[in-house]
Enzyme design. Sequence first.
Site, PDB file in Angstrom:
ATOM      1  N   ARG A 102      72.825  26.204  36.349  1.00 57.79           N
ATOM      2  CA  ARG A 102      73.926  27.352  36.534  1.00 57.79           C
ATOM      3  C   ARG A 102      74.197  27.856  35.131  1.00 57.79           C
ATOM      4  O   ARG A 102      74.357  28.944  34.808  1.00 57.79           O
ATOM      5  CB  ARG A 102      75.146  27.308  37.442  1.00 57.79           C
ATOM      6  CG  ARG A 102      75.319  28.606  37.702  1.00 57.79           C
ATOM      7  CD  ARG A 102      76.653  28.614  38.928  1.00 57.79           C
ATOM      8  NE  ARG A 102      76.116  28.680  40.349  1.00 57.79           N
ATOM      9  CZ  ARG A 102      75.824  29.773  40.916  1.00 57.79           C
ATOM     10  NH1 ARG A 102      75.972  31.019  40.138  1.00 57.79           N
ATOM     11  NH2 ARG A 102      75.310  29.900  42.015  1.00 57.79           N
ATOM     12  N   GLU A 159      84.287  32.559  42.933  1.00 57.91           N
ATOM     13  CA  GLU A 159      84.358  32.047  41.766  1.00 57.91           C
ATOM     14  C   GLU A 159      84.182  33.156  40.664  1.00 57.91           C
ATOM     15  O   GLU A 159      84.638  33.110  39.447  1.00 57.91           O
ATOM     16  CB  GLU A 159      83.042  31.063  41.488  1.00 57.91           C
ATOM     17  CG  GLU A 159      83.042  29.773  42.334  1.00 57.91           C
ATOM     18  CD  GLU A 159      81.970  29.126  42.285  1.00 57.91           C
ATOM     19  OE1 GLU A 159      80.882  29.567  43.109  1.00 57.91           O
ATOM     20  OE2 GLU A 159      81.419  28.028  41.582  1.00 57.91           O
ATOM     21  N   GLU A 216      83.265  18.621  46.235  1.00 53.91           N
ATOM     22  CA  GLU A 216      82.020  18.831  46.789  1.00 53.91           C
ATOM     23  C   GLU A 216      81.478  17.379  46.886  1.00 53.91           C
ATOM     24  O   GLU A 216      80.522  17.051  47.802  1.00 53.91           O
ATOM     25  CB  GLU A 216      81.186  19.958  45.726  1.00 53.91           C
ATOM     26  CG  GLU A 216      80.095  20.387  46.306  1.00 53.91           C
ATOM     27  CD  GLU A 216      79.392  21.252  45.362  1.00 53.91           C
ATOM     28  OE1 GLU A 216      80.002  22.018  44.606  1.00 53.91           O
ATOM     29  OE2 GLU A 216      77.977  21.529  45.787  1.00 53.91           O
TER      30      GLU A 216
HETATM   31  N1  MTE Z   1      90.396  29.030  46.695  1.00 53.72           N
HETATM   32  C1  MTE Z   1      91.494  28.146  46.976  1.00 53.72           C
HETATM   33  N2  MTE Z   1      92.539  28.578  47.286  1.00 53.72           N
HETATM   34  N3  MTE Z   1      91.236  26.917  46.886  1.00 53.72           N
HETATM   35  C2  MTE Z   1      90.103  26.334  46.428  1.00 53.72           C
HETATM   36  O1  MTE Z   1      89.675  25.269  46.469  1.00 53.72           O
HETATM   37  N4  MTE Z   1      87.735  26.907  45.545  1.00 53.72           N
HETATM   38  C3  MTE Z   1      86.844  27.778  44.941  1.00 53.72           C
HETATM   39  C4  MTE Z   1      86.747  29.119  45.491  1.00 53.72           C
HETATM   40  N5  MTE Z   1      88.299  29.544  45.974  1.00 53.72           N
HETATM   41  C5  MTE Z   1      89.005  27.347  45.887  1.00 53.72           C
HETATM   42  C6  MTE Z   1      89.305  28.810  46.140  1.00 53.72           C
HETATM   43  C7  MTE Z   1      85.643  27.501  44.730  1.00 53.72           C
HETATM   44  S1  MTE Z   1      85.257  26.390  43.468  1.00 53.72           S
HETATM   45  C8  MTE Z   1      84.516  27.840  45.500  1.00 53.72           C
HETATM   46  S2  MTE Z   1      82.934  27.383  45.318  1.00 53.72           S
HETATM   47  C9  MTE Z   1      84.781  28.893  46.703  1.00 53.72           C
HETATM   48  O2  MTE Z   1      86.376  29.063  46.924  1.00 53.72           O
HETATM   49  C10 MTE Z   1      84.432  28.367  47.997  1.00 53.72           C
HETATM   50  O3  MTE Z   1      84.564  28.970  49.079  1.00 53.72           O
HETATM   51  P1  MTE Z   1      83.719  30.239  49.558  1.00 53.72           P
HETATM   52  O4  MTE Z   1      82.314  30.022  49.511  1.00 53.72           O
HETATM   53  O5  MTE Z   1      84.294  30.574  50.782  1.00 53.72           O
HETATM   54  O6  MTE Z   1      84.066  31.348  48.684  1.00 53.72           O
HETATM   55 MO1  MOS Z   2      82.738  25.686  44.055  1.00 54.51          MO
HETATM   56  S1  MOS Z   2      82.828  24.848  41.888  1.00 54.51           S
HETATM   57  O1  MOS Z   2      80.719  25.886  43.966  1.00 54.51           O
HETATM   58  O2  MOS Z   2      82.826  24.346  44.995  1.00 54.51           O
END
Ligand code: MTE
Ligand code: MOS
Length: 762
Positions: free
Chosen positions: A304, A710, A226
């Site tokens: 958060r 998450e 990020e």
């Molecule tokens: N799933 C996979 N396969 N790989 C990832 O890096 N990141 C997670 C989650 N799921 C991640 C994942 C995190 S930290 C977040 S914030 C969300 O995916 C971001 O994507 P979204 O907003 O589309 O759910």
């Molecule tokens: Mo997820 S920790 O908000 O990229």
Amino acid sequence: MKNMDIDSHVRGESVYVDDIPVREETLYGAVFDSPIPHGILRHLDVSEAERVDGVTKIITAKDIPGENQIGIIMSDEPLFAEDMVHYSGQPIALVLAESEKRARTASRKICAEIDPLPPLTDPRTAADQGQFITPPRTFCLGNTEAAWHTCDYVFEGCAETGGQEHLYIETQSAYVYPTEKDGIRIFSSNQSPTVVQKAAARVLNIPMHRVEVNVSRIGGAFGGKESQGTAWAVMAALAAFTVGKAVKLVLNRHDDMRMTGKRHPYASDYRIGLSKDYGITAYEVSFYQNAGAFADLSPAVLERTLFHATNSYFIPNVRATAYSCRTNLPPNTAMRGFGGPQGMFVMEAAIARSAEALGVDASVIQRKNLLRQGEEFPYGQKANRSQAIRCWTKAGKRYNVGAIRKHVEAFNAENRLHKKGIAFMPICFGISFTKIHMNQAGALVHIYQDGSVAVSTGATEMGQGVNTKMVQVAAHVLSISTERVKIETTNTTRVANTSPTAASVNADMNGKAVEKACLVLLNRLKGFAGKELGHGARAAGEWIEIKDERVYDKGIKTDLVWEDLVMRAHLERVDLSEHAFYATPGIHFDPKTEKGNPFAYHVYGTAITVATVDCLRGTYEIDAVHVVHDFGNSMNPIIDKGQTEGGIVQGIGWMTMEELCYSDDGRLLSDTMSTYKVPDMYSAPKELNVHFHETQGSPLALFRSKAVGEPSFMYGIGSYFAIRNAIRAARPEKEVPLTAPMTPERVLLSLYDATRQAKENS
Ligand code: MTE
Ligand code: MOS
């Protein structure tokens, strides 16, 4: 719809940064970083490195035409260290050579003369010395001071959680080349294309429109890209800009683990007050966040933690204070849950400690205090459509918790060397960026002359399936086959000013933008079809429907199909492109009062975890995790289940086996995959059940399908307390510190009295 990337992933055909065919004369970068955690950088001797065959240039802070600055929230983080080094692994220079190997060889020949200063690694010590990133923040509800007198029981103690390595499969990577008129094109594995664009413009001292950032897909990020994908992309951009050639910078696993920040470790103090019937009357907590050397995203992560300090419970009197402490570790950063898990762990620890002291099962206290409809969070928002109690009750019934308990008790009565433990873990996670302005997204939709559709959004695909969901949205709104829809790469020239793909909100926000753009296109095409079918020009579209790629007129099927409609519209000079913008409505927060309505909605659920501990070896197995999770009205059960299961296993890793070890002088010791253990097949739960608790969802969720990225991570906390309960079954009288991760080593230390054992042995 299954994840649209499955086929190319399985065949190894998906293209990541390292797979992009490079241009002629591409140079390769290797980063030279600080060997010590804190000190004054006196001199950098690159002469020997420069003499290595194939070395083109060694880039340092001196080569920066703009600002030596990449801080995302605060301007406190240089791209390259100049006068001081603040953590072991901090970049000092970038070696450019004809091959990666030569660049690495040369980087080992650089000599940095550094006068060491004492390093800080512990957040409490940093706090004692007044080393804060930002002033502390406090969230309050009711009046804890007045409430303590009314409590029948009061308990206090400490709780600690460790950090966590993201261990994305694709390491930090960037490939950059100069374009004409002093422009730059960056290919990066990054959750935040606009952050990279802005930082590159700042460092290169050029306007943002000369920097193009492209993200095709990310080989996993989990928050680790990020803010922390930025440095490498900007270094490569600076290098390409300086030498006028393409530059590739891909960290190897070891460098990546050493140089990048991780989940924040926290040390916390709590005080909890209960009534005779186990209602939690008051809760006070202080969080000491180990932020590392620079702010990075720490202030947002800290925020958060405060938002989730009471997890899914209603507590009338709360005082939660959080300190972001500056230490000499790599700047810690976003990781799945973004500070939420750290806050929730302390709440659960306080409940567990109370339950143990009162001789009741923790679930009695948990159940009693679950959030009801309309109850207030410490930040002023009221629980709307709370599913906390429903999920809890359903989990108990569905998985027959009575039978599980009986089985655990019988097992423990029969076995001396193995013990089982059970724990409930309810969760409540707020959906939205806590910085209100970040809750915006854009989408650009083109319908081409042949009826095929291309969609660009601000979301990046990192394995979470957001692209698949975008296809579903476009296909559904336009009522065409998903085969006709393509998702383009995420590119700052197509969708500008993007928010990071983080906070689990990206399907919601980008999907709503896609939905909006497609609706405009649909209505335009309907209007056009109405006219073609002889309706008056005004409101011609009113009679028209497009269903499964065919035009219906007043409900009657016509001969006009999608492809012909699009082509005819094009010939009649109808615009077949649309950009749309979405900003989450109704959310607000006042940082002065720390009150507001920051979340679009909350996600709820309950997990029941059973673990077995081997009391001789200290090892353990997670027998089962049984979940009832609030998905709203899931638009893609396959993806949503995968996200939930993945989050649970990652959460279990954080709570059990993943342990970051630093030397006293702040060097990461667990810096390889042989010294840092993540869950594998054997450490995943033997049984993992995810039940879809279907609800009305929220109108702010995409198609009422709630965010899934998450929230499930926090179910992993249940594994810690299940193991703890198994330990307590073996040694009920022993005080076990509330410290995570619960590694096998800690299990043994909890089961046996180390000093007594040592005496007996001698
Ligand atoms: N799933 C996979 N396969 N790989 C990832 O890096 N990141 C997670 C989650 N799921 C991640 C994942 C995190 S930290 C977040 S914030 C969300 O995916 C971001 O994507 P979204 O907003 O589309 O759910
Ligand atoms: Mo997820 S920790 O908000 O990229």
